[in-house]
Structure formats: C-alpha cells, structure tokens
Design a protein around this motif. Sequence first.
Motif, short mmCIF file in Angstrom:
data_model
loop_
_atom_site.label_atom_id
_atom_site.label_comp_id
_atom_site.label_asym_id
_atom_site.label_seq_id
_atom_site.Cartn_x
_atom_site.Cartn_y
_atom_site.Cartn_z
N VAL A 2 97.60 105.59 31.40
CA VAL A 2 97.78 105.06 32.68
C VAL A 2 99.22 104.87 32.82
CG1 VAL A 2 97.18 103.22 34.35
CG2 VAL A 2 95.66 103.99 32.83
N ARG A 3 99.85 105.12 34.08
CA ARG A 3 101.29 104.80 34.35
C ARG A 3 101.03 104.02 35.60
NH1 ARG A 3 104.57 110.41 33.84
NH2 ARG A 3 104.24 110.55 31.73
N GLY A 4 101.72 102.79 35.54
CA GLY A 4 102.03 101.67 36.67
C GLY A 4 101.12 100.61 36.66
N ASP A 5 101.77 99.50 36.92
CA ASP A 5 100.95 98.35 36.73
C ASP A 5 99.68 98.21 37.49
OD1 ASP A 5 102.85 97.45 35.25
OD2 ASP A 5 103.81 96.14 36.53
N MET A 6 99.73 98.76 38.75
CA MET A 6 98.79 98.66 39.65
C MET A 6 97.52 99.14 38.99
SD MET A 6 98.13 99.89 43.74
CE MET A 6 98.44 101.53 43.51
N TYR A 7 97.59 100.52 38.29
CA TYR A 7 96.58 101.18 37.76
C TYR A 7 96.11 100.59 36.55
CZ TYR A 7 98.14 104.76 41.29
OH TYR A 7 98.50 105.32 42.23
N THR A 8 97.02 100.19 35.76
CA THR A 8 96.88 99.43 34.38
C THR A 8 96.00 98.09 34.68
OG1 THR A 8 98.86 100.48 33.38
CG2 THR A 8 97.91 98.25 32.53
N ALA A 10 94.00 97.38 37.15
CA ALA A 10 92.97 97.51 37.70
C ALA A 10 92.00 98.03 36.75
CB ALA A 10 93.14 98.49 38.66
N VAL A 11 92.36 98.80 35.89
CA VAL A 11 91.42 99.51 34.80
C VAL A 11 91.21 98.32 33.56
CG1 VAL A 11 91.42 101.08 32.95
CG2 VAL A 11 92.30 102.14 35.03
N ARG A 12 92.16 97.54 33.48
CA ARG A 12 92.04 96.48 32.24
C ARG A 12 91.05 95.60 32.75
NH1 ARG A 12 97.35 94.90 30.59
NH2 ARG A 12 96.95 96.50 29.16
N TYR A 13 91.31 95.17 34.24
CA TYR A 13 90.27 94.20 34.82
C TYR A 13 88.68 94.80 34.91
CZ TYR A 13 87.17 91.81 38.20
OH TYR A 13 86.22 91.20 38.63
N LEU A 14 88.59 95.96 35.24
CA LEU A 14 87.28 96.59 35.05
C LEU A 14 86.71 96.70 33.79
CD1 LEU A 14 87.94 99.41 37.74
CD2 LEU A 14 86.27 97.53 37.99
N ALA A 20 82.95 97.36 32.38
CA ALA A 20 83.00 99.06 32.51
C ALA A 20 83.44 99.80 31.48
CB ALA A 20 83.75 99.15 33.84
N ARG A 21 82.64 100.80 31.19
CA ARG A 21 82.99 102.24 30.56
C ARG A 21 83.62 101.68 29.12
NH1 ARG A 21 83.05 107.14 32.22
NH2 ARG A 21 83.02 107.68 30.17
N PRO A 22 82.57 100.98 28.34
CA PRO A 22 83.34 100.52 26.95
C PRO A 22 83.52 101.75 26.06
CG PRO A 22 80.77 100.10 27.01
CD PRO A 22 81.45 100.60 28.51
N ASP A 23 83.07 103.00 26.44
CA ASP A 23 83.28 104.11 25.63
C ASP A 23 84.81 104.85 26.08
OD1 ASP A 23 82.51 104.64 28.41
OD2 ASP A 23 82.09 107.01 27.93
N VAL A 24 85.67 104.02 27.14
CA VAL A 24 86.71 104.62 27.25
C VAL A 24 88.07 103.97 26.72
CG1 VAL A 24 88.26 104.99 29.26
CG2 VAL A 24 85.85 105.46 29.62
N SER A 25 89.02 104.53 26.30
CA SER A 25 90.30 104.11 26.00
C SER A 25 91.42 104.02 26.96
CB SER A 25 90.79 104.67 24.56
OG SER A 25 89.71 104.55 23.41
N HIS A 26 91.83 103.06 26.95
CA HIS A 26 92.84 102.54 27.97
C HIS A 26 94.16 102.56 27.41
CE1 HIS A 26 95.30 99.64 30.34
NE2 HIS A 26 95.17 100.44 31.29
N LEU A 27 95.46 103.49 27.61
CA LEU A 27 96.52 103.32 27.06
C LEU A 27 97.59 103.28 28.51
CD1 LEU A 27 96.22 105.75 24.26
CD2 LEU A 27 96.56 103.42 23.87
N ASP A 28 98.50 102.30 28.30
CA ASP A 28 99.54 102.21 29.21
C ASP A 28 100.64 102.93 28.60
OD1 ASP A 28 101.80 101.15 30.65
OD2 ASP A 28 100.67 99.84 31.52
N LEU A 29 101.29 103.81 29.20
CA LEU A 29 102.38 104.46 28.86
C LEU A 29 103.63 103.62 28.68
CD1 LEU A 29 102.03 108.02 30.48
CD2 LEU A 29 101.67 107.58 28.03
N ALA A 30 103.70 102.47 29.60
CA ALA A 30 104.86 101.71 29.33
C ALA A 30 104.71 101.12 28.25
CB ALA A 30 104.98 100.78 30.55
N HIS A 31 103.43 100.41 27.82
CA HIS A 31 103.55 99.66 26.46
C HIS A 31 103.38 100.45 25.46
CE1 HIS A 31 100.55 96.39 28.76
NE2 HIS A 31 101.71 96.47 29.20
N VAL A 88 96.48 109.00 34.85
CA VAL A 88 96.21 108.12 35.92
C VAL A 88 97.57 107.73 36.40
CG1 VAL A 88 94.99 106.18 37.30
CG2 VAL A 88 93.68 107.45 35.32
N GLY A 89 97.84 107.77 37.65
CA GLY A 89 99.32 107.33 38.05
C GLY A 89 100.22 108.54 38.76
#
Length: 118
Positions: A2-8, A10-14, A20-31, A88-89
């Motif tokens: 994910v790129r961008g705070d808005m997307y990060t 939103a995904v983190r909240y969900l 939502a989707r415990p099978d998905v890994s979420h990585l923020d490129l800025a982090h 995403v982003g």
Amino acid sequence: LVRGDMYTNAVRYLMECEGARPDVSHLDLAHMSYPWFVPRQAQHYPDLAFPGRRHTIRALDGSPQVKGAYRLRHFLDANWGGRPLMLVGQGLADSDLSLAFEGWPSGGLALRLRRSSR
C-alpha cells in the motif's frame, strides 16, 4: 503493498477493527523505508522475504539511495511465485519496476501485479 496514508489507514481499520481478510498481509511501503521496519516487523510476515534492510526509491543514477536498501522490484522478485501481490495507491511509480511487472486493474484502486511480457 500500500502507498499512501488514506489507503493504509483504511486497510488497517478494516483488518484490525472489522476483522476483514485475516488471510491478507498488509505492508505500507512508507513504513518499509524506515530502518526499524525489517528488524522489528519482518517476524510478523514469515512467508515474505525482505531482500535488504529497508525499502528505498530509486536514485537518479539508478542505485539505491541507502546502503543495504532494496527497491520495490527487488521485493517483488524475492516474493514472486507465492501469494498474489497487489499494489494499492499510486501505481507502478518505480521506473525499473514497470520494465519487469505490469499492473492489471483489480477492483477500484488496486493493481494485481504480474510479470511483464516485454
């Protein structure tokens, strides 16, 4: 990826609040660009390979800007063939990334990545 705070956010909240989707890994490129990320967070992603100490953007001469850093293309190369990879982003912003990967629309904002046929 994910790129961008808005997307990060939103995904983190969900994922965190709605479960939502415990099978998905979420990585923020800025982090991933912070020097603390790989040492402290890689353990939470055991099925992903981090090809350096931190993610960085490409310098004007084509080299990573930080010693021991990797570009997005290196991360994708190291993790290709496992789970599907989505961006995403802001799309395929790294100039060398678009030579090896293509983004195919998947939903409203995401690009499903695949190897380029070029």
